[in-house]
Motif scaffolding. Structure first.
Motif, PDB file in Angstrom:
ATOM      1  N   LEU A   1      53.966  13.004 -34.344  1.00  0.00           N
ATOM      2  CA  LEU A   1      53.499  12.135 -35.576  1.00  0.00           C
ATOM      3  C   LEU A   1      52.007  12.057 -35.980  1.00  0.00           C
ATOM      4  CD1 LEU A   1      56.278   9.744 -36.343  1.00  0.00           C
ATOM      5  CD2 LEU A   1      55.971  12.191 -37.500  1.00  0.00           C
ATOM      6  N   GLU A   2      51.630  10.815 -34.853  1.00  0.00           N
ATOM      7  CA  GLU A   2      50.398  11.380 -34.603  1.00  0.00           C
ATOM      8  C   GLU A   2      49.774  12.491 -34.552  1.00  0.00           C
ATOM      9  OE1 GLU A   2      53.038   9.684 -32.878  1.00  0.00           O
ATOM     10  OE2 GLU A   2      52.755   7.662 -32.315  1.00  0.00           O
ATOM     11  N   THR A   3      50.251  13.545 -34.050  1.00  0.00           N
ATOM     12  CA  THR A   3      49.182  14.376 -33.543  1.00  0.00           C
ATOM     13  C   THR A   3      49.118  15.728 -34.943  1.00  0.00           C
ATOM     14  OG1 THR A   3      50.976  15.831 -32.354  1.00  0.00           O
ATOM     15  CG2 THR A   3      48.705  14.239 -30.989  1.00  0.00           C
TER      16      THR A   3
ATOM     17  N   ILE B   1      49.986  14.981 -37.579  1.00  0.00           N
ATOM     18  CA  ILE B   1      50.146  13.802 -39.057  1.00  0.00           C
ATOM     19  C   ILE B   1      47.966  13.747 -39.174  1.00  0.00           C
ATOM     20  CG2 ILE B   1      50.138  12.468 -41.255  1.00  0.00           C
ATOM     21  CD1 ILE B   1      53.519  12.715 -40.237  1.00  0.00           C
ATOM     22  N   LEU B   2      48.430  12.623 -38.717  1.00  0.00           N
ATOM     23  CA  LEU B   2      46.783  12.064 -38.209  1.00  0.00           C
ATOM     24  C   LEU B   2      46.165  13.164 -37.549  1.00  0.00           C
ATOM     25  CD1 LEU B   2      45.116   9.940 -38.810  1.00  0.00           C
ATOM     26  CD2 LEU B   2      45.956   8.538 -36.546  1.00  0.00           C
ATOM     27  N   LEU B   3      45.919  13.435 -35.952  1.00  0.00           N
ATOM     28  CA  LEU B   3      44.962  13.998 -35.519  1.00  0.00           C
ATOM     29  C   LEU B   3      45.133  15.109 -36.596  1.00  0.00           C
ATOM     30  CD1 LEU B   3      45.440  13.297 -31.628  1.00  0.00           C
ATOM     31  CD2 LEU B   3      44.289  11.785 -33.855  1.00  0.00           C
TER      32      LEU B   3
ATOM     33  N   LEU C   1      34.491   5.460 -37.749  1.00  0.00           N
ATOM     34  CA  LEU C   1      33.243   4.523 -37.935  1.00  0.00           C
ATOM     35  C   LEU C   1      33.685   3.384 -38.316  1.00  0.00           C
ATOM     36  CD1 LEU C   1      30.420   4.380 -38.390  1.00  0.00           C
ATOM     37  CD2 LEU C   1      30.370   3.725 -41.104  1.00  0.00           C
ATOM     38  N   ARG C   2      33.887   3.211 -37.008  1.00  0.00           N
ATOM     39  CA  ARG C   2      34.362   1.226 -36.946  1.00  0.00           C
ATOM     40  C   ARG C   2      33.693   0.319 -36.788  1.00  0.00           C
ATOM     41  NH1 ARG C   2      39.781   3.269 -33.799  1.00  0.00           N
ATOM     42  NH2 ARG C   2      40.937   4.744 -35.642  1.00  0.00           N
ATOM     43  N   PRO C   3      33.133  -0.922 -37.908  1.00  0.00           N
ATOM     44  CA  PRO C   3      32.822  -1.912 -37.602  1.00  0.00           C
ATOM     45  C   PRO C   3      34.107  -3.421 -36.798  1.00  0.00           C
ATOM     46  CG  PRO C   3      33.526  -1.315 -39.899  1.00  0.00           C
ATOM     47  CD  PRO C   3      34.328  -0.014 -39.135  1.00  0.00           C
TER      48      PRO C   3
ATOM     49  N   VAL D   1      31.138   4.372 -32.970  1.00  0.00           N
ATOM     50  CA  VAL D   1      30.242   4.918 -33.889  1.00  0.00           C
ATOM     51  C   VAL D   1      31.338   6.330 -32.764  1.00  0.00           C
ATOM     52  CG1 VAL D   1      29.655   7.222 -34.580  1.00  0.00           C
ATOM     53  CG2 VAL D   1      28.269   4.984 -35.452  1.00  0.00           C
ATOM     54  N   ARG D   2      32.928   6.385 -33.125  1.00  0.00           N
ATOM     55  CA  ARG D   2      33.843   6.922 -31.978  1.00  0.00           C
ATOM     56  C   ARG D   2      33.865   8.611 -32.277  1.00  0.00           C
ATOM     57  NH1 ARG D   2      40.558   6.435 -32.661  1.00  0.00           N
ATOM     58  NH2 ARG D   2      40.724   8.530 -31.376  1.00  0.00           N
ATOM     59  N   GLU D   3      33.476   9.977 -31.797  1.00  0.00           N
ATOM     60  CA  GLU D   3      33.244  11.079 -32.262  1.00  0.00           C
ATOM     61  C   GLU D   3      34.841  11.564 -32.599  1.00  0.00           C
ATOM     62  OE1 GLU D   3      33.738  14.973 -31.871  1.00  0.00           O
ATOM     63  OE2 GLU D   3      35.064  13.775 -30.940  1.00  0.00           O
TER      64      GLU D   3
ATOM     65  N   GLY E   1      36.754   5.309 -27.195  1.00  0.00           N
ATOM     66  CA  GLY E   1      36.575   4.855 -29.286  1.00  0.00           C
ATOM     67  C   GLY E   1      37.369   4.249 -28.956  1.00  0.00           C
ATOM     68  N   ASP E   2      38.390   4.753 -29.268  1.00  0.00           N
ATOM     69  CA  ASP E   2      40.106   4.872 -29.620  1.00  0.00           C
ATOM     70  C   ASP E   2      39.892   3.166 -28.425  1.00  0.00           C
ATOM     71  OD1 ASP E   2      42.488   5.141 -29.940  1.00  0.00           O
ATOM     72  OD2 ASP E   2      42.927   5.291 -27.874  1.00  0.00           O
ATOM     73  N   ILE E   3      39.783   3.210 -27.282  1.00  0.00           N
ATOM     74  CA  ILE E   3      40.021   1.930 -26.557  1.00  0.00           C
ATOM     75  C   ILE E   3      39.728   0.691 -27.141  1.00  0.00           C
ATOM     76  CG2 ILE E   3      40.089   1.514 -23.767  1.00  0.00           C
ATOM     77  CD1 ILE E   3      40.873   4.311 -23.226  1.00  0.00           C
TER      78      ILE E   3
ATOM     79  N   PHE F   1      40.689   7.181 -44.682  1.00  0.00           N
ATOM     80  CA  PHE F   1      40.359   6.167 -44.724  1.00  0.00           C
ATOM     81  C   PHE F   1      41.493   4.878 -44.404  1.00  0.00           C
ATOM     82  CE2 PHE F   1      36.823   7.298 -46.816  1.00  0.00           C
ATOM     83  CZ  PHE F   1      35.556   6.851 -46.362  1.00  0.00           C
ATOM     84  N   GLU F   2      41.098   3.944 -43.111  1.00  0.00           N
ATOM     85  CA  GLU F   2      42.719   3.803 -42.698  1.00  0.00           C
ATOM     86  C   GLU F   2      42.626   2.728 -42.168  1.00  0.00           C
ATOM     87  OE1 GLU F   2      44.561   4.962 -39.653  1.00  0.00           O
ATOM     88  OE2 GLU F   2      42.394   6.610 -38.944  1.00  0.00           O
ATOM     89  N   PRO F   3      43.305   1.731 -41.903  1.00  0.00           N
ATOM     90  CA  PRO F   3      42.831   0.526 -40.482  1.00  0.00           C
ATOM     91  C   PRO F   3      43.760   1.080 -39.570  1.00  0.00           C
ATOM     92  CG  PRO F   3      45.694   0.305 -41.964  1.00  0.00           C
ATOM     93  CD  PRO F   3      44.658   1.730 -42.366  1.00  0.00           C
ATOM     94  N   VAL F   4      43.029   0.245 -38.322  1.00  0.00           N
ATOM     95  CA  VAL F   4      42.961   0.358 -36.993  1.00  0.00           C
ATOM     96  C   VAL F   4      44.088   1.309 -36.319  1.00  0.00           C
ATOM     97  CG1 VAL F   4      41.877   0.230 -34.539  1.00  0.00           C
ATOM     98  CG2 VAL F   4      40.293   0.056 -36.641  1.00  0.00           C
ATOM     99  N   HIS F   5      44.936  -0.466 -37.008  1.00  0.00           N
ATOM    100  CA  HIS F   5      46.200  -0.535 -36.264  1.00  0.00           C
ATOM    101  C   HIS F   5      47.232   0.991 -36.547  1.00  0.00           C
ATOM    102  CE1 HIS F   5      48.243  -1.547 -40.104  1.00  0.00           C
ATOM    103  NE2 HIS F   5      47.285  -2.263 -40.585  1.00  0.00           N
TER     104      HIS F   5
HETATM  105  C1  IPM Z   1      43.716   5.358 -33.676  1.00  0.00           C
HETATM  106  C2  IPM Z   1      45.298   5.097 -32.515  1.00  0.00           C
HETATM  107  C3  IPM Z   1      45.186   6.926 -33.175  1.00  0.00           C
HETATM  108  C4  IPM Z   1      44.235   7.871 -32.154  1.00  0.00           C
HETATM  109  C5  IPM Z   1      47.058   7.572 -32.399  1.00  0.00           C
HETATM  110  C6  IPM Z   1      48.055   6.927 -33.157  1.00  0.00           C
HETATM  111  C7  IPM Z   1      46.664   9.409 -32.276  1.00  0.00           C
HETATM  112  O1  IPM Z   1      45.350   4.841 -31.773  1.00  0.00           O
HETATM  113  O2  IPM Z   1      43.688   5.419 -35.042  1.00  0.00           O
HETATM  114  O3  IPM Z   1      43.025   4.803 -33.045  1.00  0.00           O
HETATM  115  O4  IPM Z   1      44.648   7.096 -30.901  1.00  0.00           O
HETATM  116  O5  IPM Z   1      43.027   7.880 -32.420  1.00  0.00           O
END
Ligand code: IPM
Ligand code: NAD
Ligand code: MN
Length: 354
Positions: free
Chosen positions: A87-89, A91-93, A105-107, A131-133, A246-248, A278-282
């Motif tokens: 789902l993550e890859t 849909i989102l990715l 962009l993550r303030p 600023v995450r690539e 940037g994710d971490i 646009f989405e919450p980070v969580h």
């Molecule tokens: C995020 C999430 C995603 C990411 C996952 C769900 C693929 O952790 O938006 O930070 O790793 O980018």
């Protein structure tokens, strides 16, 4: 403006409707019109249909002015019926990559009245923008197995780093700093070990910074950065970094700004050739889903980022101000902030403030 709405899974289904209530309120107040299209993609839809995100929908999504996204994913440990990460890859990715949303962009800001786990931190200390690539790196999905399930199994996961990808992200960070009157851009990478990929990052950074006289620059290895984000977060203003790092560090950033419920993001295609998202980070927070416990502030702040991007800066500022005012009062704190307020109560408070 045409906005695609994709709540997804878990608390996405709670915080996105809350975000829409806030959007409706500011649209009335600032007199702008918008339309929405709902998209059902996520875990439940996948279980029913076997479909993650079809190309036809992706094409429609691209043509919207923006996408408001909740979260997808069922469980960090995976599920028997849903292959890990699909789902993550898919849909989102897929949206981030195919719509070329190359900046995430993550303030990271601590609002007054919000408890930070850093004992001595005040809002003045935690005010950075990461600023995450967002379209390359370890996230590109290149790789594979050799001799799978044998003792000499090999797994490759390739970090793709291109000159174009790195340059456009770094340039965005400097342009952002200039536009927002921020003073410093710090590159966060791991040049001491990743001597090819991150060497390219460093060389591009050194070249590009010459075009931005007046903006201070710095470089930190990512391991040191995680320490400084806790011990002296004030040193960070704008950070530019790779997709994985940037994710971490943005989850760490979320933690120091009060938790995942406070962290907003924009997946931007600054060329505007396709929709930004646009989405919450969580994530979908399966542990609290369906209970009306989720903190919707991260989604409200993401709606504000969306409106800013769609040239409604006054509406964006009003949402930011309303969120600040609401979280300043502990009676509006959800459980993650140590309070007892519900998602609905916080939403009503922000709508009332607006
Ligand atoms: C995020 C999430 C995603 C990411 C996952 C769900 C693929 O952790 O938006 O930070 O790793 O980018
Ligand atoms: P998560 O962000 O969903 O949850 C981590 C912790 O933070 C949980 O304890 C959760 O209850 C809490 N939390 C998160 N958001 C909150 C909110 N708004 N209010 C209060 N508490 C909140 O991360 P996870 O548990 O690692 O992942 C769960 C699922 O979500 C996984 O399938 C993961 O892949 C997916 N995920 C999706 C996205 C996305 O779609 N953007 C982002 C991150 C994780
Ligand atoms: Mn993440």
């Amino acid at each position: 403006m045409d906005i695609a709405i994709m709540p997804g899974d878990g608390i996405g289904k709670e915080v996105v409707p809350a975000g829409l209530a806030v959007l409706q309120q500011v649209a009335g107040k600032f007199n702008f019109k918008y339309s929405t299209t709902d998209y059902p993609f996520g875990g439940e839809h996948y279980l029913k249909t076997g479909v993650t995100l079809p190309d036809s929908a992706l094409k429609e999504l691209a043509a919207h002015d923006a996408i408001l996204f909740g979260a997808v994913g069922v469980d960090p440990r995976g599920s028997a019926k849903i292959p890990q990460g699909i789902l993550e890859t898919e849909i989102l990715l897929k949206m981030r990559f195919e719509l070329d949303q190359f900046v995430n962009l993550r303030p990271t800001r601590l609002m007054p009245g919000v408890p930070s786990p850093i004992r001595l931190a005040s809002p003045d200390d935690i005010n950075m923008v990461i600023v995450r690539e967002n379209t390359e790196g370890l996230y590109c999905g290149n790789g594979g197995f050799l001799y799978k399930n044998t003792p000499h199994e090999v797994a490759n996961q390739i970090e793709v780093t291109t000159r174009r990808g790195v340059e456009r992200c770094i340039r965005y960070a400097f342009d952002y700093a200039k536009r927002m009157n921020r003073k410093k851009v710090t590159l966060v990478a791991k040049t001491n070990v990743l001597r090819f990929a991150h060497n390219l990052w460093l060389r591009a950074f050194e070249e590009i910074k010459a075009d931005y006289a007046g903006i201070e620059t710095d470089y930190h290895h990512v391991d040191a950065c995680t320490m400084y984000m806790i011990t002296k977060p004030k040193i960070y203003d704008v950070i530019v970094t790779t997709n994985m790092f940037g994710d971490i560090i943005t989850d760490l950033g979320a933690a120091i700004q009060g938790g995942m419920g406070m962290a907003a993001s924009g997946n931007l295609n600054p060329t505007r050739q396709a929709a930004s998202m646009f989405e919450p980070v969580h994530g979908s927070a399966p542990d609290i889903a369906g209970k009306n416990f989720a903190n919707p502030i991260a989604t409200f702040l993401s709606v504000a980022m969306m409106l800013d991007f769609l040239n409604q800066p006054k509406a964006a500022a009003a949402i930011n101000d309303a969120c600040r005012a609401v979280v300043a009062d502990p009676k509006n704190h959800t459980r993650d902030l140590g309070g007892m307020a519900t998602t609905s109560q916080v939403t009503e408070a922000v709508v009332a403030k607006l």
